[in-house]
Each structure stands twice: as C-alpha cells, then as structure tokens.
Design a protein around this motif. Structure first.
Motif, PDB file in Angstrom:
ATOM      1  N   ALA A 184       0.827  -1.210   0.000  1.00  0.00           N
ATOM      2  CA  ALA A 184       0.000   0.000   0.000  1.00  0.00           C
ATOM      3  C   ALA A 184       0.859   1.258   0.000  1.00  0.00           C
ATOM      4  O   ALA A 184       0.552   2.241  -0.686  1.00  0.00           O
ATOM      5  CB  ALA A 184      -0.931  -0.005   1.209  1.00  0.00           C
ATOM      6  N   VAL A 185       1.952   1.227   0.767  1.00  0.00           N
ATOM      7  CA  VAL A 185       2.844   2.386   0.825  1.00  0.00           C
ATOM      8  C   VAL A 185       3.522   2.607  -0.519  1.00  0.00           C
ATOM      9  O   VAL A 185       3.609   3.743  -1.011  1.00  0.00           O
ATOM     10  CB  VAL A 185       3.893   2.204   1.937  1.00  0.00           C
ATOM     11  CG1 VAL A 185       4.922   3.328   1.888  1.00  0.00           C
ATOM     12  CG2 VAL A 185       3.223   2.174   3.305  1.00  0.00           C
ATOM     13  N   LEU A 186       3.997   1.535  -1.136  1.00  0.00           N
ATOM     14  CA  LEU A 186       4.678   1.672  -2.422  1.00  0.00           C
ATOM     15  C   LEU A 186       3.722   2.091  -3.527  1.00  0.00           C
ATOM     16  O   LEU A 186       4.090   2.852  -4.427  1.00  0.00           O
ATOM     17  CB  LEU A 186       5.354   0.348  -2.797  1.00  0.00           C
ATOM     18  CG  LEU A 186       6.554  -0.052  -1.928  1.00  0.00           C
ATOM     19  CD1 LEU A 186       7.003  -1.463  -2.271  1.00  0.00           C
ATOM     20  CD2 LEU A 186       7.704   0.928  -2.116  1.00  0.00           C
ATOM     21  N   ARG A 187       2.476   1.619  -3.464  1.00  0.00           N
ATOM     22  CA  ARG A 187       1.503   1.929  -4.514  1.00  0.00           C
ATOM     23  C   ARG A 187       1.124   3.406  -4.496  1.00  0.00           C
ATOM     24  O   ARG A 187       1.054   4.055  -5.537  1.00  0.00           O
ATOM     25  CB  ARG A 187       0.254   1.067  -4.339  1.00  0.00           C
ATOM     26  CG  ARG A 187      -0.791   1.285  -5.440  1.00  0.00           C
ATOM     27  CD  ARG A 187      -2.069   0.528  -5.157  1.00  0.00           C
ATOM     28  NE  ARG A 187      -1.835  -0.908  -5.136  1.00  0.00           N
ATOM     29  CZ  ARG A 187      -2.098  -1.699  -4.096  1.00  0.00           C
ATOM     30  NH1 ARG A 187      -2.592  -1.174  -2.978  1.00  0.00           N
ATOM     31  NH2 ARG A 187      -1.865  -2.992  -4.155  1.00  0.00           N
ATOM     32  N   ASP A 188       0.877   3.961  -3.323  1.00  0.00           N
ATOM     33  CA  ASP A 188       0.433   5.358  -3.218  1.00  0.00           C
ATOM     34  C   ASP A 188       0.844   5.911  -1.855  1.00  0.00           C
ATOM     35  O   ASP A 188       0.024   6.010  -0.948  1.00  0.00           O
ATOM     36  CB  ASP A 188      -1.082   5.444  -3.402  1.00  0.00           C
ATOM     37  CG  ASP A 188      -1.615   6.871  -3.318  1.00  0.00           C
ATOM     38  OD1 ASP A 188      -0.798   7.817  -3.390  1.00  0.00           O
ATOM     39  OD2 ASP A 188      -2.842   7.042  -3.176  1.00  0.00           O
ATOM     40  N   PRO A 189       2.117   6.255  -1.685  1.00  0.00           N
ATOM     41  CA  PRO A 189       2.589   6.676  -0.361  1.00  0.00           C
ATOM     42  C   PRO A 189       1.877   7.912   0.175  1.00  0.00           C
ATOM     43  O   PRO A 189       1.542   7.972   1.358  1.00  0.00           O
ATOM     44  CB  PRO A 189       4.083   6.936  -0.579  1.00  0.00           C
ATOM     45  CG  PRO A 189       4.257   7.070  -2.050  1.00  0.00           C
ATOM     46  CD  PRO A 189       3.206   6.224  -2.679  1.00  0.00           C
ATOM     47  N   LEU A 190       1.610   8.897  -0.678  1.00  0.00           N
ATOM     48  CA  LEU A 190       0.968  10.123  -0.204  1.00  0.00           C
ATOM     49  C   LEU A 190      -0.485   9.863   0.180  1.00  0.00           C
ATOM     50  O   LEU A 190      -0.958  10.325   1.225  1.00  0.00           O
ATOM     51  CB  LEU A 190       1.055  11.217  -1.268  1.00  0.00           C
ATOM     52  CG  LEU A 190       2.474  11.621  -1.707  1.00  0.00           C
ATOM     53  CD1 LEU A 190       2.411  12.756  -2.716  1.00  0.00           C
ATOM     54  CD2 LEU A 190       3.320  12.019  -0.507  1.00  0.00           C
ATOM     55  N   GLY A 191      -1.188   9.130  -0.655  1.00  0.00           N
ATOM     56  CA  GLY A 191      -2.570   8.802  -0.332  1.00  0.00           C
ATOM     57  C   GLY A 191      -2.679   7.934   0.908  1.00  0.00           C
ATOM     58  O   GLY A 191      -3.602   8.096   1.717  1.00  0.00           O
ATOM     59  N   PHE A 192      -1.719   7.018   1.081  1.00  0.00           N
ATOM     60  CA  PHE A 192      -1.753   6.128   2.243  1.00  0.00           C
ATOM     61  C   PHE A 192      -1.592   6.912   3.540  1.00  0.00           C
ATOM     62  O   PHE A 192      -2.396   6.766   4.470  1.00  0.00           O
ATOM     63  CB  PHE A 192      -0.656   5.070   2.123  1.00  0.00           C
ATOM     64  CG  PHE A 192      -0.606   4.119   3.289  1.00  0.00           C
ATOM     65  CD1 PHE A 192      -1.520   3.084   3.389  1.00  0.00           C
ATOM     66  CD2 PHE A 192       0.342   4.271   4.291  1.00  0.00           C
ATOM     67  CE1 PHE A 192      -1.493   2.203   4.470  1.00  0.00           C
ATOM     68  CE2 PHE A 192       0.380   3.404   5.371  1.00  0.00           C
ATOM     69  CZ  PHE A 192      -0.535   2.368   5.461  1.00  0.00           C
ATOM     70  N   VAL A 193      -0.565   7.767   3.622  1.00  0.00           N
ATOM     71  CA  VAL A 193      -0.358   8.490   4.881  1.00  0.00           C
ATOM     72  C   VAL A 193      -1.492   9.479   5.136  1.00  0.00           C
ATOM     73  O   VAL A 193      -1.901   9.685   6.287  1.00  0.00           O
ATOM     74  CB  VAL A 193       1.009   9.215   4.915  1.00  0.00           C
ATOM     75  CG1 VAL A 193       2.147   8.217   4.871  1.00  0.00           C
ATOM     76  CG2 VAL A 193       1.144  10.244   3.800  1.00  0.00           C
ATOM     77  N   ALA A 194      -2.041  10.074   4.065  1.00  0.00           N
ATOM     78  CA  ALA A 194      -3.126  11.039   4.249  1.00  0.00           C
ATOM     79  C   ALA A 194      -4.394  10.378   4.782  1.00  0.00           C
ATOM     80  O   ALA A 194      -5.239  11.047   5.394  1.00  0.00           O
ATOM     81  CB  ALA A 194      -3.421  11.755   2.933  1.00  0.00           C
ATOM     82  N   SER A 195      -4.525   9.064   4.595  1.00  0.00           N
ATOM     83  CA  SER A 195      -5.730   8.357   5.046  1.00  0.00           C
ATOM     84  C   SER A 195      -5.688   7.970   6.523  1.00  0.00           C
ATOM     85  O   SER A 195      -6.716   7.592   7.094  1.00  0.00           O
ATOM     86  CB  SER A 195      -5.921   7.080   4.212  1.00  0.00           C
ATOM     87  OG  SER A 195      -4.953   6.086   4.568  1.00  0.00           O
ATOM     88  N   LEU A 196      -4.537   8.050   7.166  1.00  0.00           N
ATOM     89  CA  LEU A 196      -4.368   7.452   8.494  1.00  0.00           C
ATOM     90  C   LEU A 196      -5.067   8.178   9.644  1.00  0.00           C
ATOM     91  O   LEU A 196      -5.490   7.518  10.605  1.00  0.00           O
ATOM     92  CB  LEU A 196      -2.874   7.311   8.807  1.00  0.00           C
ATOM     93  CG  LEU A 196      -2.103   6.357   7.879  1.00  0.00           C
ATOM     94  CD1 LEU A 196      -0.627   6.326   8.260  1.00  0.00           C
ATOM     95  CD2 LEU A 196      -2.695   4.955   7.926  1.00  0.00           C
ATOM     96  N   PRO A 197      -5.219   9.513   9.639  1.00  0.00           N
ATOM     97  CA  PRO A 197      -5.833  10.164  10.807  1.00  0.00           C
ATOM     98  C   PRO A 197      -7.222   9.654  11.162  1.00  0.00           C
ATOM     99  O   PRO A 197      -7.616   9.705  12.336  1.00  0.00           O
ATOM    100  CB  PRO A 197      -5.871  11.643  10.397  1.00  0.00           C
ATOM    101  CG  PRO A 197      -4.723  11.800   9.465  1.00  0.00           C
ATOM    102  CD  PRO A 197      -4.695  10.514   8.687  1.00  0.00           C
ATOM    103  N   GLN A 198      -7.961   9.141  10.204  1.00  0.00           N
ATOM    104  CA  GLN A 198      -9.321   8.674  10.499  1.00  0.00           C
ATOM    105  C   GLN A 198      -9.334   7.451  11.410  1.00  0.00           C
ATOM    106  O   GLN A 198     -10.367   7.129  12.006  1.00  0.00           O
ATOM    107  CB  GLN A 198     -10.047   8.341   9.195  1.00  0.00           C
ATOM    108  CG  GLN A 198      -9.426   7.203   8.402  1.00  0.00           C
ATOM    109  CD  GLN A 198     -10.112   6.961   7.068  1.00  0.00           C
ATOM    110  OE1 GLN A 198     -11.318   6.688   7.020  1.00  0.00           O
ATOM    111  NE2 GLN A 198      -9.353   7.068   5.982  1.00  0.00           N
TER     112      GLN A 198
END
Length: 453
Positions: free
Chosen positions: A29-43
């Motif tokens: 998941a991190v390699l596929r879309d690192p920016l989108g992955f980290v941005a999703s975590l606060p929820q």
C-alpha cells in the motif's frame, strides 16, 4: 492526547491501518500510493500501527503528539539505523546524533544559518539565480526538475565555500553528490542485511564518499590555514566556539556538516522549487498575480537582493507549496520506553510522522486539497493553527536551514518569473514520486516564453 482516566495503554491497543498483508504488511500500500496512504491514516486514530514488512511502526497523526516527540517530552529517540546506512559518507552529523551530542551540535551549526547570515548569502543566491534565468533559450522545451536540481546544487555549494580554492571541490560535488544522494535514499530504506549484500554498489558508494570527503576536507584545511573570513557557511562553522562548553568543531565534524547541508538541502529544496514552478505555470490566475507583483516591485530592472523579502504574494505561494508538497515521512526510533498520549511504546519502536498528512487533514486546514496561496494572506493566516505548520519539522530536529531554503527558493522563483512565462507540456501528466523525504515531480517539461527582456 492523554486519557482522562489516567490509565496507560500498551502497543496492543493501537489500531492497525487497514490493508495489511501477510509478511509484507502495509509495504504494498505504501509503495503503490505513499501520499494517499499516509493522508488516510488520521481517520483511524491518534496513533496508528503500520507494518513495514515484519517491522511494526507507529504513525503519529496529530500535531500535539508530534510536538511531544519533537520537544523531547515523550522520551528519548535516535536515528542509529540511518547513521549506519550513511556512515561511509557522514560519520556523525547533527541529523543522526542524539541526546546531548545532538543538542551541542545544533548549537555549533546554528550561527551559520541565523537570520543575520541571510544578508550575506542572499546576494550570492540572487546572482546565481539571475544567471540561471538568463541562460534559458526562448521557445526551447526543458525539464525544469533537472534545471532546478542543477541550480540548487550550484547555489548551495557556492554558499558553502566562496574562496577560489574551493572551485575544485565544487566540481567534485557536482560530479559525485547526485549519485550519492540517490544511493543514500536506497540505503536508508533497506534493512542493514540487504544493504551489506549490495557488494558492487557498496564499493562504488565507498569510493565516491571517500573522494567527496577528501575534496571537502582539503578545502577545510586551506580555510583554517588562511584564517580569512569568506562570508560563507564554512567560515561560520570554523569561527564558532560554543559559549557553554568552549567546544569548537573539528575538521572531520565540519566535513560531516557540509555534506549534510548538501544531502538535506539539494533534494528537498529542488523539489519545492520544482513544485512551485509547476503550481504557478499551471494556474494562470496565480501566475498573473506573481507577474504583477514582480513588475511592480522590480520595475524594469533585474532582481536585486533587497527584492527577495519584498514579494509578499510570492511568499504566500511558497508557503502554500511547502504545505501542499511538504515532507511525506520522518522516522525516529525509541531509545527506551516512550510515552505518547496515554500509550506506552517499547524500546526500539519505529515512530513515524508525516507533515504532508497533517497538511492535508481537514481538521487543521480548510479545504486542504485546494492549492490556495491566499490562506497565508494577512487576513486569513490567523485561522491556521501554528501547531499544524510543519514543513521544516518541529522542536529539537527542526531543520536549521529553513531560513536559507526560503530565501534561496524565493530568489530562484523571482528571477525565473521576472523574465519567463512557462508553458507546460499538455501531453505530459506530472506525477509525484516519494523516493526522498520530500515528494518531487517525476518530470516537469515546459517551454519558456519570453515575458521580459
């Protein structure tokens, strides 16, 4: 945040990010879309577990928890793994030291980047930026990512040492630093066991590192022998004595810090400059306001040092670029049990935080997906929580070169847009790559159109 009941929790209570795979964890998941992955975590919570292969890591998703780490309130942290990965090129610079050694080294290098030194560095940065801008050929397409990297490397190396006998070292820097930086990123991301298996790459890395250290070391020796003040970073490092301890930097320590300035500054500064160029060139309304401001402040003359701090709208564009394209990841390791909010994490825990994630969280920013320089205007900036402004980090590990980076990028952008309007290649979709701590465009093809002679 601390629990109202005062009850402490362990790592088993931390929620795990969705999408974990056996053995691989969240790596795919991190390699596929690192920016989108980290941005999703606060929820998912204030602290979220992310598995990087077999290793568990804990991502902090609130500014308060990040500040607890940054100001040393949560316990002791270190970067021993990064230190090992780069030990052949940097023996012990401020970014990998910890504890009292780190605090002392920060005090030792701070004078080289304090506000008063910017008046010394700005004329040089402006001169280099003007020459860079003047060398573009009208209507001939270029890749601005490559051009920005070349400019930043030239500007930083010239700021490190200005004496004539530093010219040979600058050539070595141009020849060796780009490959070394790419290799440092690879080595920092790999487990030590895998790094040791890359025999040929390791030999090349050792050879390049030895050449770079020897070349810069020779300049340090010449400076120390001359006793002259050359109004550059090296002179500031050589001339400073810590008032509390009487400590001065050794030649080897100075070489470490000069290489760190190159390693930390070139990639991140060039990426931010590239993104600023991209955002301005693809937004006609923003571009026109930048052009109008430059025309009003500069008139018919060239960019001068005094103009760099007299461009408020361009500064807003830079601030928004730093927010929108800020560092996507930062890693520390717990040196003993650490206490974050009401959670205790054990010795050796990998602690991650992401300025990019905070900057794209609508808890802290209105409409964070929009690129909006006016959010930094005088009548709106008060609504932004300062705790959530993290482009240069926070606390003990805040980037000491932040003032220099802002000055140099502003000078480069002003010199560029004073003369040129950039036409993006409509056939190419600009994408972000996250091989470094600061995301960068993969490529930025544009055609310069002459705006002013």
């Amino acid at each position: 945040m601390a629990s109202e009941t005062g009850i402490r929790r362990g790592p088993e209570s931390v929620p795990i990010a969705p999408g974990r795979l056996p053995i691989l964890g969240h790596s795919v998941a991190v390699l596929r879309d690192p920016l989108g992955f980290v941005a999703s975590l606060p929820q998912y919570g204030d602290i979220v577990q992310v598995d990087l292969g077999p290793r568990q890591a804990y991502v902090l998703t609130t500014p308060d928890l990040i500040r607890e780490v940054g100001f040393g309130q949560a316990g002791h942290f270190h970067r021993d793994e990064l230190a090992e990965a780069i030990s052949m090129i940097v023996h012990g610079s401020v970014n990998v030291l910890s504890g009292s050694e780190h605090a002392l080294r920060r005090r030792m290098i701070a004078p080289a980047f304090k506000q008063s030194r910017m008046s010394v560095y700005t004329p040089l940065a402006v001169d280099i930026a003007n020459r860079w801008s003047n060398n573009f050929v009208p209507d001939v397409p270029i890749n601005m990512v490559d051009s920005a990297h070349a400019l930043v490397l030239d500007t930083i190396s010239s700021t490190l040492f200005r004496a004539d006998f530093g010219d040979d070292a600058k050539k070595v820097i141009r020849d060796h630093v780009p490959w070394l930086l790419s290799e440092v990123i690879i080595r920092g991301a790999m487990p030590p066991a895998l790094t040791r298996m890359r025999v040929i790459a390791n030999r090349r890395f050792a050879s390049h590192a030895k050449t770079l250290r020897a070349s810069i070391g020779a300049v340090v020796t010449r400076y120390r022998e001359s006793g002259e003040e050359y109004s550059d970073v090296l002179s500031a490092l050589l001339g400073h004595t810590d008032v509390d301890t009487g400590t001065t930097l050794t030649d080897d320590e100075i070489v470490d810090e000069l290489i760190l300035v190159l390693a930390a500054g070139v990639g991140s500064e060039a990426s931010i400059l590239s993104w600023l160029i991209h955002e301005v060139s693809t937004r006609p309304d923003v571009a026109q306001r930048v052009f109008d401001e430059l025309d009003e402040v500069l008139g018919d003359g060239p960019l001068l040092p005094e103009h760099v701090r007299a461009l408020p709208y361009l500064h807003q564009v830079l601030q928004e670029t730093l927010r929108y394209w800020g560092p996507w990841i930062s890693l520390l390791t717990a040196g003993g049990t650490v206490h974050l909010g009401d959670v205790d994490l054990p010795d050796g825990s990998a602690i991650l935080f992401s300025p990019y994630m905070i900057h794209h969280d609508d808890t802290w920013y209105t409409n964070p997906a929009a690129f909006d320089p006016d959010r930094w205007s005088p009548h709106r900036i008060a609504s932004i929580d300062k705790r959530a402004v993290l482009p240069f980090g926070v606390g003990e590990r805040r980037c000491p070169g932040n003032l220099y980076a802002v000055m140099a990028v502003t000078a480069a952008a002003a010199a560029l847009f004073r003369r040129w309007r950039l036409e993006p290649d409509s056939r190419y979709r600009v994408r972000a790559q996250s091989r470094d701590f600061v995301p960068s465009p993969t490529k930025l093809p544009v055609t310069p159109r002459l705006r002013k002679v």
